[in-house]
Scaffold this motif. Structure first.
Motif, PDB file in Angstrom:
ATOM      1  N   LYS A   1       0.771   3.785  -3.317  1.00  0.00           N
ATOM      2  CA  LYS A   1      -0.489   4.503  -3.462  1.00  0.00           C
ATOM      3  C   LYS A   1      -0.699   5.472  -2.301  1.00  0.00           C
ATOM      4  O   LYS A   1      -1.244   6.575  -2.479  1.00  0.00           O
ATOM      5  N   THR A   2      -0.239   5.095  -1.114  1.00  0.00           N
ATOM      6  CA  THR A   2      -0.318   5.988   0.051  1.00  0.00           C
ATOM      7  C   THR A   2       0.510   7.251  -0.167  1.00  0.00           C
ATOM      8  O   THR A   2       0.058   8.369   0.107  1.00  0.00           O
TER       9      THR A   2
ATOM     10  N   TYR B   1      -3.517  -0.287  -2.050  1.00  0.00           N
ATOM     11  CA  TYR B   1      -2.897  -0.258  -3.378  1.00  0.00           C
ATOM     12  C   TYR B   1      -3.908  -0.502  -4.491  1.00  0.00           C
ATOM     13  O   TYR B   1      -3.660  -0.193  -5.666  1.00  0.00           O
TER      14      TYR B   1
ATOM     15  N   THR C   1      -6.807   0.985  -4.708  1.00  0.00           N
ATOM     16  CA  THR C   1      -7.706   2.128  -4.806  1.00  0.00           C
ATOM     17  C   THR C   1      -7.614   2.827  -6.155  1.00  0.00           C
ATOM     18  O   THR C   1      -6.528   3.161  -6.635  1.00  0.00           O
ATOM     19  N   ARG C   2      -8.777   3.057  -6.753  1.00  0.00           N
ATOM     20  CA  ARG C   2      -8.855   3.872  -7.961  1.00  0.00           C
ATOM     21  C   ARG C   2      -9.042   5.324  -7.535  1.00  0.00           C
ATOM     22  O   ARG C   2     -10.008   5.655  -6.848  1.00  0.00           O
TER      23      ARG C   2
ATOM     24  N   CYS D   1      -3.601   4.193   2.260  1.00  0.00           N
ATOM     25  CA  CYS D   1      -4.535   3.941   1.179  1.00  0.00           C
ATOM     26  C   CYS D   1      -4.229   2.598   0.526  1.00  0.00           C
ATOM     27  O   CYS D   1      -3.069   2.302   0.211  1.00  0.00           O
TER      28      CYS D   1
ATOM     29  N   ASN E   1       0.807  -1.220   0.000  1.00  0.00           N
ATOM     30  CA  ASN E   1       0.000   0.000   0.000  1.00  0.00           C
ATOM     31  C   ASN E   1       0.846   1.278   0.000  1.00  0.00           C
ATOM     32  O   ASN E   1       0.303   2.373  -0.166  1.00  0.00           O
TER      33      ASN E   1
ATOM     34  N   TYR F   1       1.406   8.554  -3.050  1.00  0.00           N
ATOM     35  CA  TYR F   1       0.761   9.342  -4.105  1.00  0.00           C
ATOM     36  C   TYR F   1      -0.427  10.126  -3.570  1.00  0.00           C
ATOM     37  O   TYR F   1      -0.557  11.331  -3.821  1.00  0.00           O
ATOM     38  N   PHE F   2      -1.284   9.460  -2.810  1.00  0.00           N
ATOM     39  CA  PHE F   2      -2.493  10.110  -2.318  1.00  0.00           C
ATOM     40  C   PHE F   2      -2.164  11.297  -1.407  1.00  0.00           C
ATOM     41  O   PHE F   2      -2.676  12.399  -1.584  1.00  0.00           O
TER      42      PHE F   2
END
Length: 223
Positions: free
Chosen positions: A16-17, A39, A41-42, A37, A13, A19-20
């Motif tokens: 994506k974490t 991985y 997740t869209r 978040c 994760n 990036y978010f």
């Protein structure tokens, strides 16, 4: 040690974490990584200041698309989408489990302190949806403040967007639909497989049925 184990369990994760958090928060906030978040997740249409935390910032205080009770299946990929004038506000820690989908148009979606939802929560917010403090959701719940399409009765267009409020200390059972214009009062319980279509004002009541109505008074609950 427990923190290290948590990180190892969530190693997939991390990209994506990163990036978010860097995408939505000012750098000073993002570097504290308040959101972890999934991985899977869209993420669509998110920019700086679309997500706000109105509380002391703590690492991983908001969990998105991970955890949830074992034995409840979730084939949905977590999803988050926010319109240009939309916003999501967190007022404290929150856990939105596997299969969560938040779709915010140009409205404001607000989560109180200590919000927990089990798997497969779907929230569609066009105007205003507000969850209070200490709110507990079961699995497979839908909350929406709009009809999705225009509805006409005798040729007259009906109002198809109304705010939704779930007040403090509310427990909502699994497979519940909460629709536009709903107010669920303080300390109340919504029975599983109910469809809530209207406002309720009296505190500490049991609501249930299809459509939902008041079933009992002077109820309380705890975890």
């Amino acid at each position: 040690m427990s923190y290290l184990i948590f990180l190892l369990k969530n190693i997939l994760n991390i990209p994506k974490t990163l990036y978010f958090n860097l995408r939505v928060f000012p750098l000073k906030t993002a570097l504290k990584f308040p959101v972890i978040c999934s991985y899977k997740t869209r993420i669509r249409n998110i920019h700086k200041n679309m997500v706000e935390i109105d509380a002391p910032i703590k690492t991983f205080m908001i969990k998105y698309g991970i955890e949830g009770v074992e034995g409840v299946s979730s084939d949905r990929k977590p999803h988050i989408e926010i319109g240009k004038a939309g916003k999501i506000i967190f007022h404290g820690k929150a856990n939105l489990s596997r299969g969560v989908s938040l779709r915010v148009g140009n409205g404001v979606l607000s989560f109180g302190e200590d919000f927990y939802s089990n798997c497969n929560l779907l929230v569609i917010c066009s105007k205003s949806i507000r969850f209070g403090n200490n709110v507990l959701f079961g699995w497979d719940i839908t909350v929406r403040d709009c009809d999705g399409h225009s509805v006409y009765v005798d040729g007259i267009k009906k109002e198809n967007v109304k705010p939704v409020i779930v007040q403090d200390n509310v427990w909502v059972g699994s497979y519940v639909d909460i629709m536009k214009g709903v107010n669920i009062p303080y300390g109340s319980i919504v029975a599983a497989r109910s469809c809530v279509l209207k406002e309720f004002e009296e505190k500490n009541i049991l609501i249930g049925g299809y459509p939902a109505k008041k079933l009992k008074e002077r109820v309380s609950w705890n975890v």
